[in-house]
Every structure is written in C-alpha cells, then in structure tokens.
Scaffold this motif. Sequence first.
Motif, PDB file in Angstrom:
ATOM      1  N   ASP A 225      -4.157  -2.124   0.695  1.00 46.91           N
ATOM      2  CA  ASP A 225      -4.159  -3.023   1.836  1.00 46.91           C
ATOM      3  C   ASP A 225      -4.283  -2.201   3.116  1.00 46.91           C
ATOM      4  O   ASP A 225      -4.563  -0.993   3.068  1.00 46.91           O
ATOM      5  CB  ASP A 225      -2.887  -3.879   1.848  1.00 46.91           C
ATOM      6  CG  ASP A 225      -1.611  -3.036   1.806  1.00 46.91           C
ATOM      7  OD1 ASP A 225      -1.696  -1.796   1.999  1.00 46.91           O
ATOM      8  OD2 ASP A 225      -0.530  -3.613   1.597  1.00 46.91           O
ATOM      9  N   ALA A 226      -4.088  -2.839   4.261  1.00 43.69           N
ATOM     10  CA  ALA A 226      -4.247  -2.129   5.532  1.00 43.69           C
ATOM     11  C   ALA A 226      -3.315  -0.934   5.623  1.00 43.69           C
ATOM     12  O   ALA A 226      -3.702   0.131   6.140  1.00 43.69           O
ATOM     13  CB  ALA A 226      -4.000  -3.098   6.688  1.00 43.69           C
ATOM     14  N   ALA A 227      -2.093  -1.074   5.125  1.00 42.95           N
ATOM     15  CA  ALA A 227      -1.137   0.031   5.176  1.00 42.95           C
ATOM     16  C   ALA A 227      -1.603   1.204   4.329  1.00 42.95           C
ATOM     17  O   ALA A 227      -1.446   2.374   4.715  1.00 42.95           O
ATOM     18  CB  ALA A 227       0.237  -0.445   4.716  1.00 42.95           C
ATOM     19  N   ALA A 228      -2.193   0.911   3.169  1.00 39.95           N
ATOM     20  CA  ALA A 228      -2.690   1.987   2.303  1.00 39.95           C
ATOM     21  C   ALA A 228      -3.873   2.706   2.950  1.00 39.95           C
ATOM     22  O   ALA A 228      -3.936   3.946   2.951  1.00 39.95           O
ATOM     23  CB  ALA A 228      -3.093   1.419   0.945  1.00 39.95           C
ATOM     24  N   PHE A 229      -4.804   1.954   3.506  1.00 41.44           N
ATOM     25  CA  PHE A 229      -5.963   2.592   4.145  1.00 41.44           C
ATOM     26  C   PHE A 229      -5.537   3.457   5.324  1.00 41.44           C
ATOM     27  O   PHE A 229      -6.138   4.499   5.602  1.00 41.44           O
ATOM     28  CB  PHE A 229      -6.977   1.544   4.575  1.00 41.44           C
ATOM     29  CG  PHE A 229      -7.662   0.863   3.429  1.00 41.44           C
ATOM     30  CD1 PHE A 229      -8.388   1.600   2.502  1.00 41.44           C
ATOM     31  CD2 PHE A 229      -7.578  -0.509   3.261  1.00 41.44           C
ATOM     32  CE1 PHE A 229      -9.011   0.988   1.429  1.00 41.44           C
ATOM     33  CE2 PHE A 229      -8.197  -1.138   2.191  1.00 41.44           C
ATOM     34  CZ  PHE A 229      -8.918  -0.396   1.265  1.00 41.44           C
ATOM     35  N   ALA A 230      -4.470   3.053   6.007  1.00 41.57           N
ATOM     36  CA  ALA A 230      -3.974   3.828   7.146  1.00 41.57           C
ATOM     37  C   ALA A 230      -3.425   5.183   6.725  1.00 41.57           C
ATOM     38  O   ALA A 230      -3.348   6.114   7.528  1.00 41.57           O
ATOM     39  CB  ALA A 230      -2.910   3.041   7.892  1.00 41.57           C
ATOM     40  N   GLN A 231      -3.028   5.312   5.446  1.00 40.66           N
ATOM     41  CA  GLN A 231      -2.470   6.567   4.950  1.00 40.66           C
ATOM     42  C   GLN A 231      -3.525   7.493   4.346  1.00 40.66           C
ATOM     43  O   GLN A 231      -3.213   8.638   4.007  1.00 40.66           O
ATOM     44  CB  GLN A 231      -1.403   6.275   3.894  1.00 40.66           C
ATOM     45  CG  GLN A 231      -0.202   5.508   4.417  1.00 40.66           C
ATOM     46  CD  GLN A 231       0.780   5.193   3.300  1.00 40.66           C
ATOM     47  OE1 GLN A 231       1.414   6.069   2.721  1.00 40.66           O
ATOM     48  NE2 GLN A 231       0.904   3.915   2.980  1.00 40.66           N
ATOM     49  N   MET A 232      -4.748   7.021   4.203  1.00 39.55           N
ATOM     50  CA  MET A 232      -5.803   7.838   3.619  1.00 39.55           C
ATOM     51  C   MET A 232      -6.395   8.795   4.654  1.00 39.55           C
ATOM     52  O   MET A 232      -6.315   8.557   5.857  1.00 39.55           O
ATOM     53  CB  MET A 232      -6.909   6.939   3.046  1.00 39.55           C
ATOM     54  CG  MET A 232      -6.479   6.161   1.818  1.00 39.55           C
ATOM     55  SD  MET A 232      -7.714   4.931   1.253  1.00 39.55           S
ATOM     56  CE  MET A 232      -9.127   5.980   0.907  1.00 39.55           C
ATOM     57  N   LYS A 233      -6.992   9.863   4.166  1.00 35.75           N
ATOM     58  CA  LYS A 233      -7.691  10.789   5.046  1.00 35.75           C
ATOM     59  C   LYS A 233      -8.848  10.078   5.746  1.00 35.75           C
ATOM     60  O   LYS A 233      -9.512   9.224   5.130  1.00 35.75           O
ATOM     61  CB  LYS A 233      -8.262  11.960   4.246  1.00 35.75           C
ATOM     62  CG  LYS A 233      -7.259  12.889   3.593  1.00 35.75           C
ATOM     63  CD  LYS A 233      -8.002  13.982   2.828  1.00 35.75           C
ATOM     64  CE  LYS A 233      -7.060  14.994   2.193  1.00 35.75           C
ATOM     65  NZ  LYS A 233      -7.809  16.056   1.473  1.00 35.75           N
ATOM     66  N   PRO A 234      -9.145  10.420   6.981  1.00 36.47           N
ATOM     67  CA  PRO A 234     -10.308   9.806   7.655  1.00 36.47           C
ATOM     68  C   PRO A 234     -11.621  10.091   6.932  1.00 36.47           C
ATOM     69  O   PRO A 234     -12.565   9.302   7.016  1.00 36.47           O
ATOM     70  CB  PRO A 234     -10.292  10.443   9.042  1.00 36.47           C
ATOM     71  CG  PRO A 234      -8.898  10.927   9.240  1.00 36.47           C
ATOM     72  CD  PRO A 234      -8.391  11.305   7.880  1.00 36.47           C
ATOM     73  N   GLU A 235     -11.679  11.219   6.218  1.00 39.77           N
ATOM     74  CA  GLU A 235     -12.911  11.576   5.499  1.00 39.77           C
ATOM     75  C   GLU A 235     -12.908  11.086   4.051  1.00 39.77           C
ATOM     76  O   GLU A 235     -13.824  11.392   3.280  1.00 39.77           O
ATOM     77  CB  GLU A 235     -13.124  13.089   5.518  1.00 39.77           C
ATOM     78  CG  GLU A 235     -12.048  13.903   4.841  1.00 39.77           C
ATOM     79  CD  GLU A 235     -10.884  14.287   5.746  1.00 39.77           C
ATOM     80  OE1 GLU A 235     -10.185  15.264   5.422  1.00 39.77           O
ATOM     81  OE2 GLU A 235     -10.685  13.602   6.779  1.00 39.77           O
ATOM     82  N   ALA A 236     -11.910  10.292   3.674  1.00 41.95           N
ATOM     83  CA  ALA A 236     -11.789   9.844   2.286  1.00 41.95           C
ATOM     84  C   ALA A 236     -12.779   8.727   1.969  1.00 41.95           C
ATOM     85  O   ALA A 236     -13.201   7.962   2.842  1.00 41.95           O
ATOM     86  CB  ALA A 236     -10.364   9.370   2.016  1.00 41.95           C
ATOM     87  N   VAL A 237     -13.129   8.661   0.677  1.00 49.52           N
ATOM     88  CA  VAL A 237     -14.042   7.637   0.169  1.00 49.52           C
ATOM     89  C   VAL A 237     -13.365   6.951  -1.009  1.00 49.52           C
ATOM     90  O   VAL A 237     -12.774   7.610  -1.877  1.00 49.52           O
ATOM     91  CB  VAL A 237     -15.376   8.271  -0.288  1.00 49.52           C
ATOM     92  CG1 VAL A 237     -16.277   7.226  -0.944  1.00 49.52           C
ATOM     93  CG2 VAL A 237     -16.087   8.910   0.903  1.00 49.52           C
ATOM     94  N   ILE A 238     -13.460   5.625  -1.047  1.00 50.20           N
ATOM     95  CA  ILE A 238     -12.850   4.866  -2.137  1.00 50.20           C
ATOM     96  C   ILE A 238     -13.954   4.340  -3.050  1.00 50.20           C
ATOM     97  O   ILE A 238     -15.031   3.943  -2.588  1.00 50.20           O
ATOM     98  CB  ILE A 238     -11.982   3.717  -1.575  1.00 50.20           C
ATOM     99  CG1 ILE A 238     -11.133   3.095  -2.690  1.00 50.20           C
ATOM    100  CG2 ILE A 238     -12.824   2.651  -0.876  1.00 50.20           C
ATOM    101  CD1 ILE A 238     -10.025   2.208  -2.169  1.00 50.20           C
ATOM    102  N   VAL A 239     -13.710   4.390  -4.363  1.00 48.67           N
ATOM    103  CA  VAL A 239     -14.657   3.903  -5.370  1.00 48.67           C
ATOM    104  C   VAL A 239     -13.943   2.837  -6.191  1.00 48.67           C
ATOM    105  O   VAL A 239     -12.903   3.114  -6.797  1.00 48.67           O
ATOM    106  CB  VAL A 239     -15.135   5.048  -6.294  1.00 48.67           C
ATOM    107  CG1 VAL A 239     -16.130   4.519  -7.320  1.00 48.67           C
ATOM    108  CG2 VAL A 239     -15.746   6.185  -5.483  1.00 48.67           C
ATOM    109  N   ASN A 240     -14.483   1.628  -6.225  1.00 50.35           N
ATOM    110  CA  ASN A 240     -13.824   0.545  -6.959  1.00 50.35           C
ATOM    111  C   ASN A 240     -14.687   0.073  -8.117  1.00 50.35           C
ATOM    112  O   ASN A 240     -15.719  -0.572  -7.920  1.00 50.35           O
ATOM    113  CB  ASN A 240     -13.508  -0.633  -6.038  1.00 50.35           C
ATOM    114  CG  ASN A 240     -12.584  -1.655  -6.718  1.00 50.35           C
ATOM    115  OD1 ASN A 240     -12.198  -1.472  -7.865  1.00 50.35           O
ATOM    116  ND2 ASN A 240     -12.229  -2.709  -6.009  1.00 50.35           N
TER     117      ASN A 240
END
Length: 346
Positions: A225-240
């Motif tokens: 959720d928004a809280a999780a994305f806020a904790q990720m690196k700015p250069e991170a990429v998510i694969v779903n």
Amino acid sequence: MKLALLGQTCADNLDHLKACLTSDWEIGLWLPDDPVDKGEALVGDADAIVVGSDTLVSGGAFQLIPKAEKLKLFQIPFAGYDWMKPEGVPEGCLVCNALGHEQTMAEFIVASLLEWEIGFRRLDASFREGSWKYQGANRDPGSLHGEVYGKTLGLFGYGNISKETAKRARAFGMKVCAIARSPRDTTPENLDWIGTREDMPRLLAESDYIALACDLNNETRHAFDAAAFAQMKPEAVIVNVARGPVAEEEALYNALANRQIAGAVIDTWYIYPNRPLPGGTPEASPRPSRFPFHELDNLIMTPHCSAHTVGADLRRWESIARNLDSLAAGREPETVVMLGTREPQI
C-alpha cells in the motif's frame, strides 16, 4: 473411479493426461456447448473433477459444481485459487491447484529484471533509427545500460515460484531475500535471509527489485500500500506476477506516476475481459485498471501471461495426473490448498 473433465482446455490436454496417469479412471468430458443436463449428470456421479480455465472464465463450471455430491477431488488447472470458496464443494472434498508453471514464471521475473537493466527494446529502436548512441565506445554516461549483478531481489511469498526465481537470480550474482508466511528454522538455499511479515520493513529498504509471488488472501491483499511504497528505495522496481490486488491499485499508480519508485513490471491486474468491477459493463478488451497505467513510461505491462507456455501447460497436466493417481491410491495429493465444507443437500 470416475473423472469429469469440464471444458475445451481439458479436451485439448486429454491425450497427455491419459499418457501420464498410472491409475484407472472412467473419464467423461463436458464442453461449454454441451447441454447443461449432460454436465450435471457427469459431475453428479464424479469422484474427481478437473475444471478447464475456459469454463472458469466463462462461468460454465459454476452452474454444474453444485450437483457434485460424491466429489472427493476438485482440481484447479493453475495456481490461483483466491476465487474458490470451501462451501462451493462437498464437505471433505480436496481442492488442489497445479504445479509446473513455476519454472516459466521464474524465467519471466528474471527476464523482467534483465530487460529493465539492459533495455533491449530501447537499444533496438535507437539503432534501427540509425543512431550509434549506445555503442560501447561512447563515453556519455547516458549511453550505459545497467546490470542485475550485485543487486538485491526481494521475494514476497516463498512458494515454488519464488524458489525457482531465487535459483535463477543467484545464477546472475544477485542477492536474494524473501518474506514467507511462517518462520523458517534455517535459511533456504539461494537466499541470503528469509523472514516473515514482521521483516517487511527490511525487505522494502534493502531490495532493488521486489517480486510479488504469493497467494491472494486476507493477509496479502493490499500488502503493498502507500505506506509500503514509501519505504522502498526510490530506484526500486516492483514485479507483480501474483494477483493485482496484492498491490493496492491507487497506491501503486501514485507511486509510479509520482516517481516515488523507479518503475514496475505488472502482469496481473484489477479488471479482466468480461469481468468488470461491480456495477461495470463487461468488455472484451478493457483497460486493466481504473487508473491510466498505460500512460506511464516507467511501467512494463503484460496481459497476465507469465505462465503462458506449452511447457508450463504440459507440466501442469502432469501435476494433475499425479494428484489423480494419489487419490486413486488412497494417498493425499501433493497440492491440497483447502477442504470443502458444503453440507449434503437433502
């Protein structure tokens, strides 16, 4: 024992199923254009049902299953079972999913990482236009592509798909960590560490890539959720490659649109052909979300195809055959995911 096959997908794979079975089954087939009463008679006498993906998508199977009173095994032809309810099948009936797609999906995940780093589409398009911008002799930093070596892949969910992905990522020299449903006494092969949901902040903070490869259930829905994305690196990429709602739709869109994270590779979605949101109108080729993901340039979109290969299909039917053989021999099948709870109809 009697086996009911529901759908054209089953018909297409019947010869391979028969070749893989080592137990004796009386096999009946119902196709979507067949009379409903034929299907009801078939499932009413069946010990096991294998339902084809075509009848699940069309809904044809669901009008037949309530007639299955003797059922001991309900076999799903793929991994996901979030749509399945235990009260949908008789009490004690084993509900199983299939194996065999994990190798294919692991390749898809790793290919996503490689494409993100190397950018073959960009290199090819540029060179076709006559540019040598990306040649190796160019000293411009903008001509460089990336590499996965030394980067960290976080796996959300640690089932068969993640195990195969970790094996392949490790071969490329990546660091790999995972979040599992339950704690492990030891760290599995090909992982640097494994934790539970309590360790999510560490996974989010350390990972350059995060692959979602879990079941969709009450615990995993909107885990990102928004809280999780806020904790990720700015250069991170998510694969779903799991299910769309593992990532909360609006939060994912905002994280990408606002460049809070670098990007995403999304294969599983929120709206599907002829399966609209509540109150919506069925469409044959809908946009896959309420939000304009297709307008974003930091996203690779694919139409839920990460397991769509001949090899994966064949291995799934081999898995189905093993489950049927186990049932016939009085053994528990290897992929039981739930037990039916529907009481007998009087």
